[in-house]
Design a protein around this motif. Structure first.
Motif, PDB file in Angstrom:
ATOM      1  N   ASP A  21       0.870  -1.256   0.145  1.00 63.91           N
ATOM      2  CA  ASP A  21       0.078   0.058   0.066  1.00 63.91           C
ATOM      3  C   ASP A  21       0.942   1.214   0.216  1.00 63.91           C
ATOM      4  O   ASP A  21       1.476   1.409   0.893  1.00 63.91           O
ATOM      5  N   CYS A  26      -3.681  -0.307  -2.921  1.00 62.99           N
ATOM      6  CA  CYS A  26      -2.543  -1.491  -2.402  1.00 62.99           C
ATOM      7  C   CYS A  26      -3.022  -2.728  -3.421  1.00 62.99           C
ATOM      8  O   CYS A  26      -4.173  -2.825  -3.871  1.00 62.99           O
ATOM      9  N   THR A  45      -6.412   3.457  -1.238  1.00 65.51           N
ATOM     10  CA  THR A  45      -6.170   4.217  -0.115  1.00 65.51           C
ATOM     11  C   THR A  45      -6.805   5.585  -0.221  1.00 65.51           C
ATOM     12  O   THR A  45      -7.525   5.805   0.796  1.00 65.51           O
ATOM     13  N   THR A  75      -7.801  -0.024   5.098  1.00 66.71           N
ATOM     14  CA  THR A  75      -6.558  -0.199   4.784  1.00 66.71           C
ATOM     15  C   THR A  75      -5.682  -1.222   5.656  1.00 66.71           C
ATOM     16  O   THR A  75      -5.978  -0.986   7.136  1.00 66.71           O
TER      17      THR A  75
END
Length: 128
Positions: A21, A26, A45, A75
């Protein structure tokens, strides 16, 4: 927040899976002997775009647009419960689990791999 973790297949250490990420998006990358042989989008993200941005390589790595996303998960961080299950099924398959939930499948030649987080096939992930 950025996240970076490498998982190695104990029985075949030439295989590894890297989850990255970069603060934008990611992805997971499958490697054989340090060469990328498959990839899969895992989550955005940043805010998911309405229109696809993959028309220009300047936008790499690409965000997945809203129309393809079934679910954009939280995340990852060092506390995230990520497990990789390695399976031999004519070729090596990496199954990516988050908190015991299968979210992605990746094997050699998968560009892209399959995901339970998308609602339709696209260039970043196909429906699992």
């Amino acid at each position: 927040m950025n996240y970076f973790k490498k998982f190695v297949y104990d029985l075949k250490p030439e295989y590894s899976l890297l989850i990255e990420d970069d603060g934008k998006v990611c992805y997971a990358y499958l490697y054989i002997n340090n060469k990328i042989v498959g990839d899969i989008w895992l989550y955005n993200t940043m805010k998911s775009p309405v229109k696809a941005e993959w028309h220009s390589p300047d936008n790499l790595p690409f965000l997945n647009p809203i129309e393809f996303i079934k679910e954009n998960i939280e995340t990852f961080d060092d506390e995230t419960n990520i497990k990789i299950k390695w399976v031999l099924d004519n070729k090596v398959v990496a199954l990516i689990y988050v908190s015991n939930r299968l979210i992605a499948r990746l094997s050699e030649g998968d560009f892209p791999g399959s995901s339970s987080l998308v609602i339709k096939d696209g260039p970043l992930a196909i429906v699992m």
